[in-house]
Design a protein around this motif. Sequence first.
Motif, mmCIF file in Angstrom:
data_model
loop_
_atom_site.group_PDB
_atom_site.id
_atom_site.type_symbol
_atom_site.label_atom_id
_atom_site.label_comp_id
_atom_site.label_asym_id
_atom_site.label_seq_id
_atom_site.Cartn_x
_atom_site.Cartn_y
_atom_site.Cartn_z
ATOM 1 N N ALA A 1 23.235 51.991 5.008
ATOM 2 C CA ALA A 1 22.090 51.076 4.945
ATOM 3 C C ALA A 1 20.852 51.825 5.433
ATOM 4 C CB ALA A 1 22.357 49.841 5.805
ATOM 5 N N LYS A 2 19.711 51.137 5.400
ATOM 6 C CA LYS A 2 18.480 51.763 5.876
ATOM 7 C C LYS A 2 18.377 51.722 7.394
ATOM 8 C CE LYS A 2 15.790 49.507 2.885
ATOM 9 N NZ LYS A 2 14.561 49.109 2.146
ATOM 10 N N ARG A 3 19.146 50.837 8.026
ATOM 11 C CA ARG A 3 19.182 50.763 9.488
ATOM 12 C C ARG A 3 20.547 50.239 9.905
ATOM 13 N NH1 ARG A 3 18.742 45.473 10.893
ATOM 14 N NH2 ARG A 3 17.872 44.050 9.320
ATOM 15 N N ASP B 1 20.307 54.247 -4.471
ATOM 16 C CA ASP B 1 18.965 53.798 -4.833
ATOM 17 C C ASP B 1 18.835 52.281 -4.728
ATOM 18 O OD1 ASP B 1 17.839 56.281 -5.262
ATOM 19 O OD2 ASP B 1 18.386 56.334 -7.382
ATOM 20 N N MET B 2 19.919 51.550 -4.987
ATOM 21 C CA MET B 2 19.880 50.096 -4.829
ATOM 22 C C MET B 2 19.599 49.725 -3.373
ATOM 23 S SD MET B 2 23.072 48.937 -7.259
ATOM 24 C CE MET B 2 22.920 47.198 -6.853
ATOM 25 N N VAL B 3 20.211 50.478 -2.448
ATOM 26 C CA VAL B 3 19.965 50.233 -1.028
ATOM 27 C C VAL B 3 18.528 50.589 -0.667
ATOM 28 C CG1 VAL B 3 20.664 50.805 1.326
ATOM 29 C CG2 VAL B 3 22.394 50.660 -0.479
ATOM 30 N N LEU B 4 18.058 51.716 -1.146
ATOM 31 C CA LEU B 4 16.700 52.156 -0.830
ATOM 32 C C LEU B 4 15.652 51.193 -1.358
ATOM 33 C CD1 LEU B 4 17.084 55.980 -1.521
ATOM 34 C CD2 LEU B 4 16.671 54.910 0.705
ATOM 35 N N ARG B 5 15.906 50.606 -2.528
ATOM 36 C CA ARG B 5 14.934 49.662 -3.115
ATOM 37 C C ARG B 5 15.035 48.268 -2.514
ATOM 38 N NH1 ARG B 5 16.529 52.268 -8.112
ATOM 39 N NH2 ARG B 5 17.952 50.523 -8.491
ATOM 40 N N GLY B 6 16.065 48.021 -1.700
ATOM 41 C CA GLY B 6 16.222 46.714 -1.092
ATOM 42 C C GLY B 6 16.884 45.683 -1.986
ATOM 43 N N GLU B 7 17.499 46.126 -3.087
ATOM 44 C CA GLU B 7 18.216 45.193 -3.965
ATOM 45 C C GLU B 7 19.479 44.670 -3.302
ATOM 46 O OE1 GLU B 7 18.910 47.159 -7.686
ATOM 47 O OE2 GLU B 7 16.825 47.833 -7.840
ATOM 48 N N ALA C 1 23.240 46.820 1.932
ATOM 49 C CA ALA C 1 24.064 47.985 2.248
ATOM 50 C C ALA C 1 24.839 48.390 1.005
ATOM 51 C CB ALA C 1 25.022 47.669 3.399
ATOM 52 N N GLY C 2 25.403 49.603 1.041
ATOM 53 C CA GLY C 2 26.150 50.094 -0.108
ATOM 54 C C GLY C 2 27.390 50.855 0.314
ATOM 55 N N LEU C 3 28.453 50.671 -0.428
ATOM 56 C CA LEU C 3 29.719 51.362 -0.191
ATOM 57 C C LEU C 3 29.732 52.626 -1.039
ATOM 58 C CD1 LEU C 3 32.606 51.465 0.969
ATOM 59 C CD2 LEU C 3 33.311 49.917 -0.874
ATOM 60 N N LEU C 4 29.760 53.785 -0.378
ATOM 61 C CA LEU C 4 29.624 55.063 -1.075
ATOM 62 C C LEU C 4 30.965 55.746 -1.309
ATOM 63 C CD1 LEU C 4 26.540 56.773 0.594
ATOM 64 C CD2 LEU C 4 26.609 55.119 -1.295
ATOM 65 N N ILE C 5 31.109 56.313 -2.500
ATOM 66 C CA ILE C 5 32.224 57.187 -2.834
ATOM 67 C C ILE C 5 31.641 58.439 -3.483
ATOM 68 C CG2 ILE C 5 33.876 55.305 -3.098
ATOM 69 C CD1 ILE C 5 33.569 55.514 -6.133
ATOM 70 N N ASP D 1 30.215 62.245 -4.333
ATOM 71 C CA ASP D 1 29.349 63.192 -3.645
ATOM 72 C C ASP D 1 28.200 62.554 -2.881
ATOM 73 O OD1 ASP D 1 27.958 64.620 -6.724
ATOM 74 O OD2 ASP D 1 28.896 62.704 -6.368
ATOM 75 N N ALA D 2 27.927 61.266 -3.088
ATOM 76 C CA ALA D 2 26.901 60.598 -2.277
ATOM 77 C C ALA D 2 27.286 60.562 -0.804
ATOM 78 C CB ALA D 2 26.676 59.174 -2.781
ATOM 79 N N GLN D 3 28.585 60.743 -0.513
ATOM 80 C CA GLN D 3 29.028 60.805 0.881
ATOM 81 C C GLN D 3 28.421 62.005 1.608
ATOM 82 O OE1 GLN D 3 33.211 61.142 0.188
ATOM 83 N NE2 GLN D 3 33.542 58.955 -0.032
ATOM 84 N N LEU D 4 28.013 63.019 0.858
ATOM 85 C CA LEU D 4 27.444 64.226 1.444
ATOM 86 C C LEU D 4 25.918 64.228 1.433
ATOM 87 C CD1 LEU D 4 29.793 66.927 -0.123
ATOM 88 C CD2 LEU D 4 29.885 65.998 2.194
ATOM 89 N N THR D 5 25.310 63.357 0.649
ATOM 90 C CA THR D 5 23.864 63.430 0.445
ATOM 91 C C THR D 5 23.102 62.202 0.944
ATOM 92 O OG1 THR D 5 24.092 62.540 -1.808
ATOM 93 C CG2 THR D 5 24.147 64.933 -1.566
ATOM 94 N N TYR D 6 23.803 61.171 1.431
ATOM 95 C CA TYR D 6 23.129 59.920 1.793
ATOM 96 C C TYR D 6 22.075 60.131 2.888
ATOM 97 C CZ TYR D 6 25.993 59.664 6.026
ATOM 98 O OH TYR D 6 26.575 59.924 7.235
ATOM 99 N N SER D 7 22.369 61.001 3.857
ATOM 100 C CA SER D 7 21.421 61.186 4.967
ATOM 101 C C SER D 7 20.133 61.849 4.490
ATOM 102 C CB SER D 7 22.057 61.982 6.105
ATOM 103 O OG SER D 7 22.416 63.278 5.667
ATOM 104 N N ASP D 8 20.229 62.659 3.437
ATOM 105 C CA ASP D 8 19.026 63.282 2.877
ATOM 106 C C ASP D 8 18.093 62.227 2.290
ATOM 107 O OD1 ASP D 8 20.181 65.702 3.514
ATOM 108 O OD2 ASP D 8 20.936 66.070 1.488
ATOM 109 N N MET D 9 18.643 61.058 1.957
ATOM 110 C CA MET D 9 17.852 59.967 1.377
ATOM 111 C C MET D 9 17.287 59.040 2.452
ATOM 112 S SD MET D 9 20.547 58.885 -1.606
ATOM 113 C CE MET D 9 21.589 60.105 -2.414
#
Length: 276
Positions: A90-92, A134-140, A143-147, A149-157
């Motif tokens: 999530a964003k927080r 991106d759905m989480v970042l846009r506020g749609e 929170a989002g359940l990640l599987i 390669d996003a598991q490695l890149t989420y913090s960069d976002m």
Amino acid sequence: MGKLIIAHTPDPDDAYMFYGIASGAVSVPGFEGIEQVVEDIETLNKKIIGGWNVDVTAMSAHGFAYVVDKFYLLRTGVSMGEGYGPMVVAKRRMGLRGLKVAVPGEYTTARLLLRLATGGGYTEVFARFDLIPDMVLRGEVDAGLLIHDAQLTYSDMGLVNILDLWDWWRSESNGLPMPLGVDVVNKRLGRDAALRIRNALQESIRYAWSHEEEALKYASKFSRSGKKIGEFVKMYVNQRTLDMGEEGIKAHQLLLKMASDNGLIDSALLPRMEII
């Protein structure tokens, strides 16, 4: 026999492990070549559960629970987490109760693990896995359940991990590896053919390991993010992938028993599960 139809996902780990077969370096005895079908994991889950009579396919360990009477589960080709796995971001930092959570498909193992870990209390929004950050970042969604390669890149976002399902699984399973993805063979082909396919997949994985640069280059074509391909492949193509071993078998049995005990899958099918 004719061509062997093999379905797998457009994900770097799947592409990497099938590289030896896909490149023609490894053949499957008894079959006149192969035909590849590439679909995302939830599409494969739905097609197989819906009655698709494919020869060999990747699918979620959760999805396999619905077709254990029709497919063998291979000891080879599994994706298992050890020290890592699906996570909710999530964003927080926040609790999940009452939130909208993007989930990467009805039959994904990540969804099953989240339901087992939390007991629910949130609203699911099904979405293609690569769209979830991106759905989480846009506020749609909250929170989002990640599987994948996003598991490695989420913090960069700029996202934060608010629930690590590996931590929960490790506690519940006494440290067993976490089941995620599997490869299965249609029982209509027979056990002998399934064993030949398993052995060929093992050889395909070994071939990728011994031709790593070209195998990673091939796998990179299937990455959504284009980032950290080698790191991601090493996470999910390892000795457990070559053979899940007795701990891996126990882990799959435990996951499906937990799902059955919680009324999330049909317990009547479980005695028909065959792992080869």
